[in-house]
Write an enzyme that holds these catalytic residues in place. Structure first.
Site, PDB file in Angstrom:
ATOM      1  N   SER A 135       0.837  -1.191   0.000  1.00 54.49           N
ATOM      2  CA  SER A 135       0.000   0.000   0.000  1.00 54.49           C
ATOM      3  C   SER A 135       0.881   1.254   0.000  1.00 54.49           C
ATOM      4  CB  SER A 135      -0.960  -0.036   1.197  1.00 54.49           C
ATOM      5  OG  SER A 135      -2.011   0.896   1.031  1.00 54.49           O
ATOM      6  N   LYS A 187     -19.209  18.667   3.277  1.00 57.13           N
ATOM      7  CA  LYS A 187     -18.228  18.882   4.342  1.00 57.13           C
ATOM      8  C   LYS A 187     -18.074  17.619   5.178  1.00 57.13           C
ATOM      9  CE  LYS A 187     -15.383  20.984   7.048  1.00 57.13           C
ATOM     10  NZ  LYS A 187     -14.012  21.258   6.582  1.00 57.13           N
TER      11      LYS A 187
END
Length: 320
Positions: A135, A187
């Site tokens: 990763s 948001k």
């Protein structure tokens, strides 16, 4: 314009690996070799020293052991800055011994950007993976000119994952309201305590896909020999399979690789460590004293008990 070197807020350690290994070779030879063999070893070491001086190529070895937050980037950035300020690009090389299962995107993005500084400055970068570069760890590894992997190292995992627990139903069961106020439609997409909407979940998934696309583009930029769609599935592979997929270039341990460099190159290990605070120093000193004093006290107590027990035995079972 004057160049002011950045202040390094850590202790810097530089070790000449050639000198360390050669000293060990001498110690072993002194215990096992004949006088003739000792002489031959001395001549060989002198020959290697002359070759290194003539070659005049230095190799700088850095270590990066990554946690979830990639906190080792603080040391990495200082070590790379030191190399950029003192080494000669095109002649000297850099080796990074990398170990990381990945972690937070912004942390590993910054760590990878530090390695990009070396590539863009013209340094040949080799990354050695002895255990794992997955990763975010592979995001760093792919920047190298040459990736070396141990036969059973874990490599790949080019994917993105996010896990978000949600306690909204539990709160409702206990008649607890959770209120969240935001300005901006997205948001907050999903929350831990609020009721997540399908629109919020879809937006969150879209953000994951965007991050994955950036990850794939970044890897493909530095490892264009990869079939990115084949390897960017989130899977990981061990050494030989990773080699077959072009995720790595060679199967070898970092020890074997560095040992092969010692005869012709001056190899230096660079490490920065955070300076311990006064409290940490006192704690360390206390621990060292305890390690020395406690066993001594325990031994004395055990010895006293043993002597007392012997006396009791003699009283119960007297002998002539």
């Amino acid at each position: 314009m004057l160049f002011h070197a950045p202040k390094i807020a850590a202790e810097l350690s530089i070790r000449h690996l050639n000198a360390r290994v050669n000293e060990q070779r001498k110690k072993v030879a002194q215990m096992t070799a004949s006088k003739l063999e000792l002489l031959q070893l001395s001549q060989q070491l002198a020959k290697e020293a002359r070759a290194r001086k003539k070659n005049n190529e230095k190799v700088y070895v850095l270590d990066f052991k990554g946690d979830t937050a990639a906190s080792a980037v603080e040391s990495l950035r200082e070590e790379i800055t030191l190399i950029l300020a003192t080494a000669e690009a095109g002649r000297d090389r850099v080796v990074v011994r990398l170990e990381s299962p990945g972690g937070m995107v912004h942390g590993y993005g910054l760590a990878a950007a530090q390695l990009v500084r070396l590539r863009e400055a013209g340094f040949h970068l080799t990354i050695c993976v002895d255990k794992v570069a997955a990763s975010g760890g592979y995001m760093m590894a792919c920047i190298a000119n040459h990736i070396i992997s141990a036969p059973f190292a874990v490599v790949g995992s080019i994917g993105v994952v996010a896990q978000v627990p949600n306690f909204n139903r539990l709160l409702k069961e206990h008649n607890i309201d959770f209120e969240l106020y935001t300005a901006g439609e997205y948001k907050r997409t999903v929350t831990i305590f609020g009721e997540n909407t399908q629109e919020g979940k879809a937006k969150f998934e879209q953000e994951l896909q965007q991050t994955h696309a950036l990850f794939k583009h970044f890897v493909e930029k530095y490892r264009n020999q990869l079939n990115i769609e084949q390897v960017a599935t989130g899977e990981h592979w061990y050494g030989q399979d990773a080699l077959d997929l072009n995720l790595v270039d060679e199967l070898k341990t970092s020890d074997e690789y560095l040992l092969s460099l010692l005869a012709a190159h001056d190899v230096y290990s660079i490490e920065t460590r955070k300076k311990p605070t006064l409290g940490e120093k006192l704690g360390l000193q206390a621990a060292q004293v305890a390690d020395h004093v406690v066993p001594t006290l325990v031994n004395k107590v055990l010895q006293t008990l043993s002597q007392a027990n012997s006396s009791l035995v003699q009283l119960r079972d007297p002998k002539l």
